[in-house]
Design a protein around this motif. Structure first.
Motif, PDB file in Angstrom:
ATOM      1  N   ARG A 183      -7.644  -9.178  25.320  1.00 56.24           N
ATOM      2  CA  ARG A 183      -9.187  -8.925  25.615  1.00 56.24           C
ATOM      3  C   ARG A 183      -9.125  -7.554  26.301  1.00 56.24           C
ATOM      4  N   GLY A 206      -9.658  -1.942  19.733  1.00 58.89           N
ATOM      5  CA  GLY A 206      -8.705  -3.357  19.644  1.00 58.89           C
ATOM      6  C   GLY A 206      -8.215  -3.614  18.147  1.00 58.89           C
ATOM      7  N   ALA A 207      -8.259  -2.538  17.260  1.00 56.28           N
ATOM      8  CA  ALA A 207      -8.042  -2.372  15.890  1.00 56.28           C
ATOM      9  C   ALA A 207      -6.547  -2.383  15.883  1.00 56.28           C
ATOM     10  N   GLU A 208      -5.921  -3.442  14.856  1.00 52.24           N
ATOM     11  CA  GLU A 208      -4.227  -3.322  14.687  1.00 52.24           C
ATOM     12  C   GLU A 208      -3.754  -1.967  13.944  1.00 52.24           C
ATOM     13  N   VAL A 241      -2.066  -2.106  18.980  1.00 54.82           N
ATOM     14  CA  VAL A 241      -3.436  -2.029  18.890  1.00 54.82           C
ATOM     15  C   VAL A 241      -4.159  -0.981  19.404  1.00 54.82           C
ATOM     16  N   TRP A 279     -13.646  -5.524  23.717  1.00 54.19           N
ATOM     17  CA  TRP A 279     -13.126  -6.149  22.222  1.00 54.19           C
ATOM     18  C   TRP A 279     -12.207  -7.156  22.556  1.00 54.19           C
ATOM     19  N   THR A 280     -12.008  -7.988  21.611  1.00 50.24           N
ATOM     20  CA  THR A 280     -10.853  -9.040  21.387  1.00 50.24           C
ATOM     21  C   THR A 280      -9.942  -8.880  20.202  1.00 50.24           C
ATOM     22  N   TYR A 281      -8.704  -8.978  20.429  1.00 49.74           N
ATOM     23  CA  TYR A 281      -7.674  -8.746  19.423  1.00 49.74           C
ATOM     24  C   TYR A 281      -7.186 -10.069  19.249  1.00 49.74           C
ATOM     25  N   ASP A 282      -7.201 -10.723  18.158  1.00 53.98           N
ATOM     26  CA  ASP A 282      -6.710 -11.988  17.810  1.00 53.98           C
ATOM     27  C   ASP A 282      -5.317 -11.936  16.904  1.00 53.98           C
ATOM     28  N   PRO A 283      -4.187 -11.718  17.068  1.00 55.34           N
ATOM     29  CA  PRO A 283      -3.220 -11.754  16.200  1.00 55.34           C
ATOM     30  C   PRO A 283      -2.691 -12.901  15.389  1.00 55.34           C
ATOM     31  N   TYR A 328      -7.328  -4.873  30.571  1.00 61.21           N
ATOM     32  CA  TYR A 328      -6.802  -5.662  29.396  1.00 61.21           C
ATOM     33  C   TYR A 328      -5.598  -6.628  29.827  1.00 61.21           C
ATOM     34  N   ASN A 369       2.963  -5.922  17.594  1.00 63.28           N
ATOM     35  CA  ASN A 369       2.071  -5.346  17.205  1.00 63.28           C
ATOM     36  C   ASN A 369       1.167  -4.165  18.172  1.00 63.28           C
TER      37      ASN A 369
END
Ligand code: CA
Length: 701
Positions: free
Chosen positions: A107, A165-167, A160, A118-122, A98, A158
């Motif tokens: 990511r 990768g879900a908030e 996750v 997965w990709t997490y974009d805040p 991560y 945040n």
């Protein structure tokens, strides 16, 4: 095995879409908790910012050693074409890596192949205005139980879901009206997530740290680092005590102390250590005109991790007036000193002294300077206080002092190898002029969102006997002396990682990734990554193969100005990457373009000299933080001397005032007037013409 239970692996969960049943021979899942984070014996995972809660960045893995490191080769890589500056420490949990990149995007990738899971974009682009005070760079993330914790530079924390990768939850940790930001990693302990903030230089800032419930995001406690206005009452006895060490109306300036980096949870002693920031503003004559120690600036403060209550503190720079914060890594170790086993903190803050502190009570054991220090000759072991050099506080208006505001050492990771007994970190050797001539302390005010420190002056060159600005140092904290030292290119060099294979790894600003013998400093292996490095490496293992991973991406706040420009890592030119190495690697990295130094361009624009001075003032306050002093960019941003947009008022206004490039991190400066915008045009073009003329003269020579 402690801290592990049999459950489906993350990859299995992803493959089965959360509904399948794990086969009985599925690998165990690591439960990331206090026990797992404190476990120094396992080397497969890199669970926390400093690997374990000791923050030593020492790995027990021994597949790669001083005998075979010469065979290290690229195993896999992941191109990150949209990223800019990359300075973070990745985490590895059970074969998943991560990491946080530009725009705080996180990511999760397969740690054996780089395949993105997965990709997490805040969505920090929606807060681009805050970049006026902050950085497009994060130093790391945290992991606890089944969640990844991501602090964003707009101030959110945040949680996750580590599997998808879900908030899960998000809280805002700073007042949107204040010019503060977060670049540091959150720290997790005992089911709580701790987060600090930065922004001391960008407004009347009063620093604090906040702990949140890791499951729900509910605030557990907050600790203020400096006292507020006594008329409002004090939050606790610690603030009442601290207020005794301030003078004047410090609260109108905020006071500072922001904790933006070093947090360490001591699982053994159940104490939390916070490294605190410098004064706001820097100049103590402005902030606290009658002097005083100004607690808890520039300190290590020990807190009760459950309640945030003050336990003890050690202040490295009483009454600081040079930006000598103590935010640097707080590394825990057990050392034998003068025949006694001591539980210690190792700390090499900006002020240039290496501190060994008893972590049971905060008492100073020893301190010696690791770089040249002209502000203090030594640290008095009886009182724990520096022996200051008269004049260093620019009492008469000006002084040449070393280290600079960048420090003898900054945030770049310090590792400690318990087998060699040495700490490894990049040191900086530079002097600076501090002056407040022309500044009236009685009337000086820092304006929100603008750079303000109450001090003038600038950096004046190397103080190292060999003329170096930066070196890799191996420091013996028991003897309090240098064991070995290696010259480094540039100034603001990246951090280190060390292993039981008698190795130290470090990237360089010139793009070299180097392995040294940990005991002697002998260079054993080097690999040219073709782009300057800011981040510290990590190591981990999956299925019996040891990997070394590193983010490659020049472009932090230090990537501006002439020193950075000389490295040739131009904005938007070189591909940022995550690169891993192993002894069995067979991958080949695509080549990078060669270093390129963008120069000023000749453009159709007639400079009005009468506008240049005003433009210089606006540029210095609003633009230079990112675009560089004298409009010389160093890779963080486009070089404005080479920009045609600057010459066309309508286009220039759409970028500067309307935020046409906000998606790239260029905020809208809606409050800049048309007159100021025109003055900026004339200043930038005047700078370009001056540099063009200098180039032409150089070529004629
Ligand atoms: Ca500072």
């Amino acid at each position: 095995m402690r801290g592990r239970r049999r459950t489906p692996s993350l990859l299995a969960v992803l493959t089965l879409g959360l509904t399948g049943c794990a086969a009985p021979d599925e690998p165990t899942r690591t439960v990331v908790d206090d026990a797992a984070l404190a476990d120094t014996t396992q080397g497969d995972n890199w669970l926390g910012f400093g690997r374990t809660s000791s923050e030593q960045r020492f790995s027990p893995l021994t597949q790669i050693t001083d005998a075979n490191v010469g065979g290290l080769a690229v195993d896999w890589y992941l191109d990150l074409p949209g990223d800019k500056g990359l300075g973070s420490t990745p985490l590895v949990v059970d074969g998943v890596l991560y990491f946080i990149g530009s725009m705080n995007i996180v990511r999760a990738v397969d740690a054996t192949s780089g395949t993105v899971l997965w990709t997490y974009d805040p969505r920090v682009r929606e807060y681009a205005g805050r970049l006026r005070a902050g950085w497009d760079l994060s130093r790391g993330i945290a992991y606890w139980n089944d969640k990844v914790y991501v602090a964003t530079w707009d101030g959110r924390l945040n949680a996750v879901d580590a599997a998808t990768g879900a908030e899960v939850w998000s809280v805002q940790t700073i007042d949107p009206e204040l010019a503060m930001y977060i670049t540091g990693p959150p720290k997790v302990f005992k089911g709580k997530v701790l987060v600090g903030n930065g922004g001391t230089e960008n407004g009347p800032s009063r620093g604090y740290v906040t702990a949140y419930d890791a499951e729900t995001g509910e605030q557990a406690w907050r600790f203020w680092i400096v006292p507020g206005n006594p008329a409002d009452g004090f939050e606790n006895d610690a603030m009442r005590m601290a207020a005794e060490t301030w003078t004047g109306e410090w609260w109108t300036h905020g006071g500072g102390g922001n904790a933006w980096h070093g947090f360490t949870y001591d699982a053994e002693l159940d104490q939390l250590y916070i490294g605190t920031g410098n004064g706001s503003p820097w100049n103590q004559k402005v902030r606290s005109p009658g002097g005083g120690d100004n607690l808890f600036l520039c300190s290590i403060v020990a807190l009760d991790p459950d309640t945030g209550e003050y336990l003890w503190h050690y202040q490295t720079t009483p009454g600081e007036t040079w930006d000598y914060n103590s935010n640097m890594d707080i590394v825990l170790a057990d050392l034998e000193i003068e025949g006694r086993e001591r539980k210690v903190i190792l700390h090499a803050p900006k002020n240039g002294f290496f501190y060994v502190i008893d972590r049971t009570n905060g008492e100073l054991i020893s301190a010696e300077n690791f770089v040249e220090t002209t502000w203090a000759s030594s640290i008095d072991l009886e009182t724990g206080r520096p022996v200051e050099v008269p004049g260093a506080r620019y009492e008469s208006g000006m002084a040449s002092v070393t280290p600079t505001e960048l420090g003898g050492h900054n945030w770049h990771a310090m590792s400690f190898n318990p087998e060699t007994g040495l700490a490894y970190y990049p040191a900086m050797h530079q002097a600076r002029t501090y002056t407040d001539i022309g500044i009236d302390p009685a009337t000086y005010r820092v304006t929100n969102w603008l750079v303000g420190v109450g001090v003038g002056g600038g950096n004046t060159g190397s103080t190292h006997p060999d003329g170096l600005l930066s070196t890799l140092q191996a420091w013996d904290p028991v003897r309090q002396e240098l064991a070995w030292e290696i010259p480094l290119p540039g100034l603001y060099s990246p951090g280190t990682m060390t292993t039981a294979g008698n190795l130290v790894f470090q990237g360089r600003l010139d793009g070299a990734f180097v392995a040294y013998r940990a005991d002697t400093g002998a260079e054993l292996w080097t690999y040219d990554l073709g782009l300057g490095i800011l981040a510290p490496p990590i190591t981990y293992a999956v299925d019996g193969r040891q990997y070394v991973a590193l983010l490659v991406g020049y472009g932090s706040l230090a990537a501006r100005g002439t020193e950075a420009a000389a490295l040739g890592w131009a904005y938007g030119l070189h591909t940022r990457r995550l690169v891993t190495f192993s002894l069995e690697g067979t991958a080949t990295l695509p080549p990078q373009p060669p270093p390129y130094i963008p120069g000023p361009i000749d453009a159709p624009f007639e400079v009005d000299r009468a506008q240049v001075g005003r433009g210089a003032v606006v540029f210095g306050q609003q633009c230079s933080l990112c675009h560089g002093g004298g409009a010389v960019a160093g890779g963080l941003t486009p070089d404005l001397r080479a920009s045609l947009i600057v010459t066309r008022l309508e286009d220039f206004a759409s970028v500067v005032r309307d935020g046409a490039r906000a998606v790239n991190g260029m905020p809208a400066y809606a409050d800049i007037s048309l007159d100021e915008l025109v003055a900026l045009q004339h200043y930038i073009r005047a700078r370009a013409e001056t540099d063009l003329a200098a180039q032409a003269a150089e070529e004629r020579r």
